[in-house]
Design a protein around this motif. Structure first.
Motif, PDB file in Angstrom:
ATOM      1  N   TYR A 160       0.839  -1.196   0.000  1.00 18.16           N
ATOM      2  CA  TYR A 160       0.000   0.000   0.000  1.00 18.16           C
ATOM      3  C   TYR A 160       0.872   1.244   0.000  1.00 18.16           C
ATOM      4  O   TYR A 160       2.031   1.225   0.429  1.00 18.16           O
ATOM      5  N   PHE A 161       0.283   2.328  -0.478  1.00 18.99           N
ATOM      6  CA  PHE A 161       0.914   3.644  -0.451  1.00 18.99           C
ATOM      7  C   PHE A 161       0.112   4.497   0.525  1.00 18.99           C
ATOM      8  O   PHE A 161      -1.099   4.670   0.357  1.00 18.99           O
ATOM      9  N   ILE A 162       0.774   5.000   1.541  1.00 10.74           N
ATOM     10  CA  ILE A 162       0.118   5.786   2.588  1.00 10.74           C
ATOM     11  C   ILE A 162       0.556   7.239   2.476  1.00 10.74           C
ATOM     12  O   ILE A 162       1.751   7.553   2.448  1.00 10.74           O
ATOM     13  N   LYS A 163      -0.421   8.139   2.414  1.00 13.01           N
ATOM     14  CA  LYS A 163      -0.137   9.574   2.387  1.00 13.01           C
ATOM     15  C   LYS A 163      -0.661  10.163   3.692  1.00 13.01           C
ATOM     16  O   LYS A 163      -1.839  10.010   4.027  1.00 13.01           O
ATOM     17  N   PHE A 164       0.232  10.830   4.436  1.00 14.66           N
ATOM     18  CA  PHE A 164      -0.151  11.343   5.755  1.00 14.66           C
ATOM     19  C   PHE A 164       0.158  12.831   5.869  1.00 14.66           C
ATOM     20  O   PHE A 164       1.238  13.296   5.502  1.00 14.66           O
ATOM     21  N   ALA A 165      -0.816  13.598   6.371  1.00 13.62           N
ATOM     22  CA  ALA A 165      -0.629  15.021   6.675  1.00 13.62           C
ATOM     23  C   ALA A 165      -0.759  15.204   8.182  1.00 13.62           C
ATOM     24  O   ALA A 165      -1.669  14.650   8.800  1.00 13.62           O
ATOM     25  N   GLY A 166       0.149  15.987   8.737  1.00 16.40           N
ATOM     26  CA  GLY A 166       0.118  16.239  10.173  1.00 16.40           C
ATOM     27  C   GLY A 166       1.488  16.233  10.804  1.00 16.40           C
ATOM     28  O   GLY A 166       1.667  16.691  11.937  1.00 16.40           O
ATOM     29  N   ALA A 167       2.477  15.744  10.054  1.00 14.12           N
ATOM     30  CA  ALA A 167       3.862  15.740  10.535  1.00 14.12           C
ATOM     31  C   ALA A 167       4.582  16.987  10.023  1.00 14.12           C
ATOM     32  O   ALA A 167       4.225  17.531   8.969  1.00 14.12           O
ATOM     33  N   PRO A 168       5.596  17.478  10.756  1.00 13.50           N
ATOM     34  CA  PRO A 168       6.328  18.691  10.341  1.00 13.50           C
ATOM     35  C   PRO A 168       7.340  18.389   9.239  1.00 13.50           C
ATOM     36  O   PRO A 168       8.532  18.292   9.472  1.00 13.50           O
ATOM     37  N   THR A 169       6.850  18.229   8.020  1.00 14.84           N
ATOM     38  CA  THR A 169       7.739  17.865   6.915  1.00 14.84           C
ATOM     39  C   THR A 169       8.723  18.990   6.590  1.00 14.84           C
ATOM     40  O   THR A 169       8.407  20.170   6.714  1.00 14.84           O
ATOM     41  N   GLU A 170       9.896  18.587   6.146  1.00 17.55           N
ATOM     42  CA  GLU A 170      11.023  19.514   5.996  1.00 17.55           C
ATOM     43  C   GLU A 170      10.824  20.560   4.905  1.00 17.55           C
ATOM     44  O   GLU A 170      11.218  21.711   5.047  1.00 17.55           O
ATOM     45  N   GLN A 171      10.182  20.178   3.786  1.00 17.80           N
ATOM     46  CA  GLN A 171      10.073  21.078   2.636  1.00 17.80           C
ATOM     47  C   GLN A 171       8.817  21.944   2.637  1.00 17.80           C
ATOM     48  O   GLN A 171       8.633  22.774   1.749  1.00 17.80           O
ATOM     49  N   TYR A 172       7.953  21.759   3.624  1.00 22.86           N
ATOM     50  CA  TYR A 172       6.664  22.453   3.640  1.00 22.86           C
ATOM     51  C   TYR A 172       6.737  23.727   4.475  1.00 22.86           C
ATOM     52  O   TYR A 172       7.219  23.714   5.610  1.00 22.86           O
ATOM     53  N   ALA A 173       6.220  24.836   3.899  1.00 23.21           N
ATOM     54  CA  ALA A 173       6.304  26.124   4.582  1.00 23.21           C
ATOM     55  C   ALA A 173       4.999  26.563   5.231  1.00 23.21           C
ATOM     56  O   ALA A 173       4.960  27.553   5.952  1.00 23.21           O
ATOM     57  N   GLY A 174       3.913  25.821   4.962  1.00 16.33           N
ATOM     58  CA  GLY A 174       2.609  26.229   5.475  1.00 16.33           C
ATOM     59  C   GLY A 174       2.301  25.666   6.846  1.00 16.33           C
ATOM     60  O   GLY A 174       3.164  25.104   7.527  1.00 16.33           O
ATOM     61  N   SER A 175       1.045  25.809   7.244  1.00 17.59           N
ATOM     62  CA  SER A 175       0.640  25.336   8.577  1.00 17.59           C
ATOM     63  C   SER A 175       0.219  23.871   8.515  1.00 17.59           C
ATOM     64  O   SER A 175      -0.245  23.369   7.483  1.00 17.59           O
ATOM     65  N   ARG A 176       0.366  23.216   9.631  1.00 16.14           N
ATOM     66  CA  ARG A 176      -0.035  21.813   9.771  1.00 16.14           C
ATOM     67  C   ARG A 176      -1.531  21.655   9.478  1.00 16.14           C
ATOM     68  O   ARG A 176      -1.951  20.723   8.792  1.00 16.14           O
ATOM     69  N   GLU A 177      -2.322  22.592   9.988  1.00 12.32           N
ATOM     70  CA  GLU A 177      -3.771  22.533   9.809  1.00 12.32           C
ATOM     71  C   GLU A 177      -4.162  22.623   8.330  1.00 12.32           C
ATOM     72  O   GLU A 177      -5.075  21.929   7.872  1.00 12.32           O
ATOM     73  N   ASP A 178      -3.459  23.490   7.581  1.00 12.43           N
ATOM     74  CA  ASP A 178      -3.760  23.629   6.151  1.00 12.43           C
ATOM     75  C   ASP A 178      -3.415  22.350   5.391  1.00 12.43           C
ATOM     76  O   ASP A 178      -4.147  21.944   4.481  1.00 12.43           O
ATOM     77  N   ALA A 179      -2.298  21.722   5.748  1.00 13.90           N
ATOM     78  CA  ALA A 179      -1.896  20.482   5.083  1.00 13.90           C
ATOM     79  C   ALA A 179      -2.938  19.395   5.321  1.00 13.90           C
ATOM     80  O   ALA A 179      -3.315  18.660   4.394  1.00 13.90           O
ATOM     81  N   ILE A 180      -3.419  19.293   6.546  1.00  9.04           N
ATOM     82  CA  ILE A 180      -4.439  18.294   6.880  1.00  9.04           C
ATOM     83  C   ILE A 180      -5.732  18.582   6.120  1.00  9.04           C
ATOM     84  O   ILE A 180      -6.340  17.676   5.529  1.00  9.04           O
ATOM     85  N   ALA A 181      -6.160  19.843   6.116  1.00  7.52           N
ATOM     86  CA  ALA A 181      -7.404  20.223   5.433  1.00  7.52           C
ATOM     87  C   ALA A 181      -7.327  19.934   3.942  1.00  7.52           C
ATOM     88  O   ALA A 181      -8.305  19.470   3.334  1.00  7.52           O
ATOM     89  N   ARG A 182      -6.174  20.202   3.317  1.00  3.12           N
ATOM     90  CA  ARG A 182      -6.022  19.953   1.879  1.00  3.12           C
ATOM     91  C   ARG A 182      -6.116  18.466   1.568  1.00  3.12           C
ATOM     92  O   ARG A 182      -6.750  18.054   0.594  1.00  3.12           O
TER      93      ARG A 182
END
Length: 272
Positions: free
Chosen positions: A49-71
């Motif tokens: 399986y391929f798992i995509k997860f939002a909520g971790a402080p990824t290194e290349q992302y400049a936005g907010s955690r909440e926005d990543a989860i919502a998207r």
């Protein structure tokens, strides 16, 4: 550097991802995305399986955690509404560990994107006939996208995978595709500038099927000219070049006015 099942991954700060093991044994981590997602390949018995997860402080992302989860949550309906044999198969989603996960079938394919030079080299060494088949698959899918009332956003070379064993094209990322009508609300939109039309840089501009005609033209140059838009670098016929260069006109009214028109002109030029 952190580890899960002995596979390293990097984040901006420490974050426990051990819960991913509930989906299976981790054999691959993709931690360089700028989307706010971190992705995993996992194996459970005979299934991958391929798992995509939002909520971790990824290194290349400049936005907010909440926005990543919502998207990521918003993308669920896109995968449900644009089910297609050339799109990675979505299985389910869930809220977990104060974040959000989407579970897909694993694809044994290689990515065409420039950020994967070895895979891209293998991809570009395929016969022209095979690459033409891949492009046909991409065109067919995007005609379907329009028919479902959607517009493609953030599609580029890294969205295209090819399973060399099954001889199948897979589109692996449609997270930003949106219902039409759609207006550019941010100025420079998401995506690779090599594939983006002028209106995707213009605040208030309409993003529609004509925008996606540009995208299809740009994709053809990625497949058959190493992104260069000169006739000298083009590896197919001059008639096909004329169809492609028309599609990437900066003037919207100079492009083909629908994906179907592009397909008709492309297929007609292939016969010559």
């Amino acid at each position: 550097m952190q580890y899960i099942n002995d596979v390293p991954y990097k984040l901006k700060s420490a974050f426990d991802l051990s819960f991913i093991e509930k989906y299976g044994h981790v054999f691959k981590v993709y931690d360089d995305q700028d989307s706010g997602n971190i992705c995993f390949g996992v194996k459970q018995k005979n299934n991958k399986y391929f798992i995509k997860f939002a909520g971790a402080p990824t290194e290349q992302y400049a936005g907010s955690r909440e926005d990543a989860i919502a998207r990521l949550q918003a993308s669920v309906s896109i995968y449900e509404n644009l089910v297609h044999h050339n799109v990675i198969k979505f299985i389910r989603s869930e809220e977990i560990n104060s974040g959000f996960a989407m579970i897909f079938e694993w694809i044994d394919g290689e990515c065409m994107g420039r950020m994967y030079p070895q895979s891209r080299r293998k991809f570009m060494q395929m016969p022209y006939s095979t690459r033409l088949d891949v492009f046909d698959d991409i065109l067919s899918f995007h005609a379907y996208v329009v028919a479902q009332g959607y517009v493609a956003i953030d599609f580029y070379d890294a969205s295209i995978m090819y399973d060399f064993e099954a001889k199948k094209t897979i589109i692996c990322d449609i997270d930003f595709y949106s219902k039409m009508p759609y207006t550019n609300k941010i100025g420079r939109m998401w995506g690779s500038s090599r594939f983006m039309s002028p209106e995707e840089f213009e605040l208030g501009a309409t993003i529609d099927e004509v925008t996606n005609v540009y995208l299809m033209g740009a994709t053809s140059f990625a497949l058959f000219a190493e992104y260069d838009r000169t006739l000298e670098k083009w590896s197919l016929s001059e008639d096909l070049y004329k169809v492609a260069i028309k599609a990437v006109s900066n003037e919207r009214n100079q492009r083909q006015q629908s994906i179907e028109q592009f397909i008709e002109e492309w297929n007609e030029a292939r016969k010559k």
